[in-house]
Design an enzyme around this catalytic site. Structure first.
Site, short mmCIF file in Angstrom:
data_model
loop_
_atom_site.label_atom_id
_atom_site.label_comp_id
_atom_site.label_asym_id
_atom_site.label_seq_id
_atom_site.Cartn_x
_atom_site.Cartn_y
_atom_site.Cartn_z
N HIS A 131 29.46 69.95 -38.27
CA HIS A 131 30.15 71.72 -39.18
C HIS A 131 28.83 72.82 -39.00
CE1 HIS A 131 33.07 68.79 -41.08
NE2 HIS A 131 33.71 69.51 -41.25
N LYS A 135 28.09 73.65 -44.87
CA LYS A 135 29.27 73.34 -45.69
C LYS A 135 28.48 72.52 -46.80
CE LYS A 135 32.39 69.78 -44.85
NZ LYS A 135 33.01 70.24 -45.30
#
EC number: 1.17.1.8
Length: 233
Positions: A131, A135
């Site tokens: 990600h 995040k």
């Protein structure tokens, strides 16, 4: 349909655009600096905030009589508490680690693969998720959901980010650039490996799925999942 956006970051802005394109109205765009004014005007609330704000957002919505779609992860130690509040207030709730239509199909594929791989002890399952660097939680909620899908349909008992025992699934979490989300499940043996993978190209899929879930939930009471929304049960 009138929508309250609880969390107005990158995801909130994409959800806003898609909701408007589908003919809906945004009555509240809440970030950390404003209040819940006009929340009670909404037909449904969509929460894509941060773990520290999710419980307050969900609680405020239920207390205002507004059903909730929550895509925030990292707060699930309070999940049972929110379910109890939803039922007490006779509201509606869908919480998912990932609202992407493709990912929810991937969840089903992952569970099916886990079932058919169970007799083959020479394969060891591992997972990788990638990600963007903003995040906050690791591993991702989607990776945890994938691990739970395997655990519920196989001999595995737990997942870990550390060195895995025979009955544990190792999850590797990477944070790179602006990657929207890539999840890989691998069954590895000495002779070969079997791999399934989902790669998100942008945030559109997450946002569209959340709006579709909101359209489905509006006017309903009870606790549901994306399997209900997509009729995948």
């Amino acid at each position: 349909m009138k929508i309250a956006l609880l969390g107005y970051g990158k995801m909130g802005k994409v959800i806003e655009r898609i909701a408007l394109e589908r003919g809906h109205e945004i009555v509240l765009k809440k970030d950390q600096s404003n209040s819940y004014d006009k929340l009670s005007d909404a037909d449904v609330a969509i929460d894509f905030s941060v773990p520290s704000a999710a419980v307050d957002n969900i609680s405020a919505s239920f207390n205002a009589g507004v059903p909730v779609i929550s895509g925030t992860t990292g707060w699930l130690e309070h999940y049972d508490e929110m379910i109890a509040l939803c039922n007490d207030k006779k509201s509606g709730f869908i919480s998912s680690s990932n609202f992407s239509l493709g990912v929810n199909i991937f969840f089903g594929l992952n569970e099916y693969l886990a079932k058919i791989m169970t007799p083959f002890n020479s394969y060891k399952v591992t997972m990788e998720e990638i990600h963007h660097t903003q995040k906050l939680d690791a591993p991702s909620g989607t990776a945890i959901s994938l691990a739970k899908g395997v655990i519920e349909n196989s001999k595995y008992a737990n997942w870990t980010m550390d060195q895995a025992n025979d009955d544990e699934i190792h999850i590797e979490a990477k944070r790179i650039g602006d990657v929207p989300g890539t999840h890989t499940v691998t069954y590895d043996s000495i002779v070969d490996n079997i791999e399934i993978k989902h790669t998100a190209h942008n945030r559109e899929g997450f946002a569209l799925g959340a709006v579709i879930a909101a359209e489905w939930l509006a006017g309903k009471t009870g606790v549901y999942s994306m399997k209900d929304v997509l009729n995948l049960k």
